[in-house]
Motif scaffolding. Structure first.
Motif, mmCIF file in Angstrom:
data_model
loop_
_atom_site.group_PDB
_atom_site.id
_atom_site.type_symbol
_atom_site.label_atom_id
_atom_site.label_comp_id
_atom_site.label_asym_id
_atom_site.label_seq_id
_atom_site.Cartn_x
_atom_site.Cartn_y
_atom_site.Cartn_z
ATOM 1 N N LYS A 159 26.958 68.581 58.440
ATOM 2 C CA LYS A 159 27.556 67.366 58.317
ATOM 3 C C LYS A 159 26.867 66.454 59.378
ATOM 4 O O LYS A 159 26.706 66.805 60.488
ATOM 5 C CB LYS A 159 28.922 67.590 58.535
ATOM 6 C CG LYS A 159 29.528 66.152 58.480
ATOM 7 C CD LYS A 159 31.256 66.334 58.535
ATOM 8 C CE LYS A 159 31.940 64.979 58.400
ATOM 9 N NZ LYS A 159 33.212 65.040 58.600
ATOM 10 N N GLN A 212 27.575 54.012 59.280
ATOM 11 C CA GLN A 212 27.190 53.875 57.980
ATOM 12 C C GLN A 212 26.035 54.550 57.313
ATOM 13 O O GLN A 212 26.333 55.418 56.288
ATOM 14 C CB GLN A 212 26.584 52.237 57.895
ATOM 15 C CG GLN A 212 27.719 51.233 57.739
ATOM 16 C CD GLN A 212 27.192 49.808 57.847
ATOM 17 O OE1 GLN A 212 25.901 49.667 58.065
ATOM 18 N NE2 GLN A 212 27.954 48.907 57.263
ATOM 19 N N VAL A 266 27.561 58.351 56.687
ATOM 20 C CA VAL A 266 28.521 58.224 55.541
ATOM 21 C C VAL A 266 27.822 58.324 54.418
ATOM 22 O O VAL A 266 27.812 59.283 53.745
ATOM 23 C CB VAL A 266 29.420 57.141 55.375
ATOM 24 C CG1 VAL A 266 30.018 56.851 54.204
ATOM 25 C CG2 VAL A 266 30.440 56.879 56.569
ATOM 26 N N ILE A 267 26.393 57.542 54.253
ATOM 27 C CA ILE A 267 25.623 57.934 53.365
ATOM 28 C C ILE A 267 24.802 59.274 53.298
ATOM 29 O O ILE A 267 24.832 60.024 52.221
ATOM 30 C CB ILE A 267 24.455 56.733 53.151
ATOM 31 C CG1 ILE A 267 25.149 55.511 53.091
ATOM 32 C CG2 ILE A 267 23.385 56.846 52.250
ATOM 33 C CD1 ILE A 267 24.237 54.147 53.399
ATOM 34 N N ASN A 291 26.182 62.001 54.576
ATOM 35 C CA ASN A 291 27.163 63.123 54.230
ATOM 36 C C ASN A 291 27.357 63.035 52.722
ATOM 37 O O ASN A 291 27.722 64.095 52.042
ATOM 38 C CB ASN A 291 28.269 63.100 54.881
ATOM 39 C CG ASN A 291 27.964 63.565 56.349
ATOM 40 O OD1 ASN A 291 27.331 64.210 56.519
ATOM 41 N ND2 ASN A 291 28.653 62.811 57.326
ATOM 42 N N ALA A 292 27.503 61.896 52.198
ATOM 43 C CA ALA A 292 27.618 61.888 50.749
ATOM 44 C C ALA A 292 26.366 62.503 49.688
ATOM 45 O O ALA A 292 26.630 62.819 48.590
ATOM 46 C CB ALA A 292 27.891 60.107 50.235
ATOM 47 N N SER A 293 25.191 62.317 50.455
ATOM 48 C CA SER A 293 24.005 62.671 49.708
ATOM 49 C C SER A 293 23.578 64.339 50.010
ATOM 50 O O SER A 293 22.786 64.609 49.530
ATOM 51 C CB SER A 293 22.915 61.914 50.129
ATOM 52 O OG SER A 293 23.298 60.275 49.750
ATOM 53 N N ARG A 294 24.211 64.910 50.908
ATOM 54 C CA ARG A 294 23.677 66.137 51.615
ATOM 55 C C ARG A 294 24.261 67.449 50.649
ATOM 56 O O ARG A 294 25.235 67.076 49.827
ATOM 57 C CB ARG A 294 24.501 66.435 52.950
ATOM 58 C CG ARG A 294 25.875 66.790 52.892
ATOM 59 C CD ARG A 294 26.373 66.984 54.400
ATOM 60 N NE ARG A 294 27.966 66.983 54.349
ATOM 61 C CZ ARG A 294 28.591 68.286 54.488
ATOM 62 N NH1 ARG A 294 27.969 69.261 54.719
ATOM 63 N NH2 ARG A 294 30.020 68.089 54.495
#
Length: 98
Positions: free
Chosen positions: A49, A34, A37-38, A40-43
């Motif tokens: 990655k 989890q 995922v968060i 990577n969505a914010s990078r």
């Protein structure tokens, strides 16, 4: 643990080998997924990655690899003591002499 037999414990150990880790280790893995995922969505662009293993703590940094039966017995006795169980072994050995 007072109501479980060694056969039941052995069955749970076999089940864990088939389905993956149970208990707190499994939660660490799920939270690592989890969090990755968060992250990577914010990078930002160009940043590395994230992977789940980046967020999973290594709690036991001792020796790795298969344990000897003596080490397993010592670990089982220590756990039994911690949870208030009773040690019913007579010699502390394996192969039917316990």
């Amino acid at each position: 643990m007072r109501t479980h037999t060694s056969a039941e414990l052995t069955e749970w150990m076999a089940y864990e080998r088939v389905t993956g880790v149970l208990g707190p280790e499994r939660q660490d893995i799920l939270h690592g997924i989890q969090t990755a995922v968060i992250a990577n969505a914010s990078r930002g662009k160009g940043s590395r990655k994230a992977e789940p293993k980046d967020f999973i703590p290594e709690w036991d940094q001792g020796k790795r690899g298969p344990m000897s039966w003596e080490d397993m017995l010592a670990a089982a006795k220590a756990y039994t003591s911690r949870v208030g169980g009773t040690d019913h072994t007579t010699k502390g050995g394996a192969r039917g002499d316990a």
